[in-house]
Design a protein around this motif. Structure first.
Motif, PDB file in Angstrom:
ATOM      1  N   VAL A  34       9.542  24.792  -3.857  1.00 55.20           N
ATOM      2  CA  VAL A  34       8.961  26.129  -3.992  1.00 55.20           C
ATOM      3  C   VAL A  34       7.459  26.076  -3.716  1.00 55.20           C
ATOM      4  O   VAL A  34       6.926  26.916  -2.985  1.00 55.20           O
ATOM      5  CB  VAL A  34       9.255  26.737  -5.388  1.00 55.20           C
ATOM      6  N   HIS A  35       6.795  25.091  -4.267  1.00 51.61           N
ATOM      7  CA  HIS A  35       5.356  24.941  -4.024  1.00 51.61           C
ATOM      8  C   HIS A  35       5.072  24.797  -2.535  1.00 51.61           C
ATOM      9  O   HIS A  35       4.178  25.457  -1.987  1.00 51.61           O
ATOM     10  CB  HIS A  35       4.815  23.732  -4.794  1.00 51.61           C
ATOM     11  N   ASP A  36       5.826  23.939  -1.862  1.00 52.24           N
ATOM     12  CA  ASP A  36       5.625  23.720  -0.429  1.00 52.24           C
ATOM     13  C   ASP A  36       5.937  24.984   0.378  1.00 52.24           C
ATOM     14  O   ASP A  36       5.233  25.293   1.343  1.00 52.24           O
ATOM     15  CB  ASP A  36       6.487  22.560   0.059  1.00 52.24           C
ATOM     16  N   GLY A  41       4.226  29.529   3.524  1.00 53.50           N
ATOM     17  CA  GLY A  41       4.313  30.977   3.704  1.00 53.50           C
ATOM     18  C   GLY A  41       2.957  31.657   3.643  1.00 53.50           C
ATOM     19  O   GLY A  41       2.686  32.579   4.418  1.00 53.50           O
ATOM     20  N   GLN A  42       2.095  31.193   2.751  1.00 52.38           N
ATOM     21  CA  GLN A  42       0.757  31.778   2.647  1.00 52.38           C
ATOM     22  C   GLN A  42      -0.039  31.521   3.927  1.00 52.38           C
ATOM     23  O   GLN A  42      -0.769  32.388   4.401  1.00 52.38           O
ATOM     24  CB  GLN A  42       0.005  31.229   1.434  1.00 52.38           C
ATOM     25  N   GLU A  43       0.119  30.318   4.495  1.00 53.39           N
ATOM     26  CA  GLU A  43      -0.581  30.004   5.746  1.00 53.39           C
ATOM     27  C   GLU A  43      -0.065  30.886   6.886  1.00 53.39           C
ATOM     28  O   GLU A  43      -0.856  31.441   7.656  1.00 53.39           O
ATOM     29  CB  GLU A  43      -0.407  28.526   6.089  1.00 53.39           C
ATOM     30  N   ALA A  63       8.650  41.336   7.256  1.00 54.07           N
ATOM     31  CA  ALA A  63       8.606  40.050   6.560  1.00 54.07           C
ATOM     32  C   ALA A  63       7.268  39.848   5.852  1.00 54.07           C
ATOM     33  O   ALA A  63       7.220  39.265   4.770  1.00 54.07           O
ATOM     34  CB  ALA A  63       8.872  38.910   7.541  1.00 54.07           C
ATOM     35  N   LEU A  64       6.176  40.326   6.437  1.00 51.01           N
ATOM     36  CA  LEU A  64       4.868  40.228   5.785  1.00 51.01           C
ATOM     37  C   LEU A  64       4.868  40.987   4.461  1.00 51.01           C
ATOM     38  O   LEU A  64       4.386  40.487   3.442  1.00 51.01           O
ATOM     39  CB  LEU A  64       3.763  40.755   6.703  1.00 51.01           C
TER      40      LEU A  64
END
Length: 102
Positions: A34-36, A41-43, A63-64
């Protein structure tokens, strides 16, 4: 042309998260996944958000918005499957962020 390295990493994360339920890793491994996924996803979200809107596919726009919601809300529910289901939802959104054919 090959897939950029960051997309290859995202694709590997997606594959891990969308593994069959019988292959679900233990709680610590799911938490790390989940962390990865959130980092990836944030990037992607940041990159795509900076792109001119006329260059975004309709699916990317959706999706955004979905990413913003899921990243803010976190896992829904509790119990052994909540974090795993959350990882799977994040992976599906990341797949959409990567675009068609991913």
């Amino acid at each position: 042309m090959g897939m950029p390295q960051d997309h290859a990493g995202a694709t590997a994360l997606i594959a891990r998260a969308l593994a069959p339920y019988a292959e679900r890793p233990g709680p610590e491994a799911v938490a790390a996944l989940v962390h990865d996924l959130i980092t990836c996803g944030q990037e992607l979200h940041g990159s795509l958000s900076r792109a001119p809107s006329q260059h975004r596919l309709a699916g990317t726009v959706a999706a955004l918005a979905e990413w913003e919601y899921f990243a803010a809300v976190g896992p829904l529910g509790s119990g052994p499957h909540a974090n795993w289901n959350y990882a799977r939802a994040l992976a599906r959104i990341i797949r959409q962020l990567l675009g068609p054919g991913r």
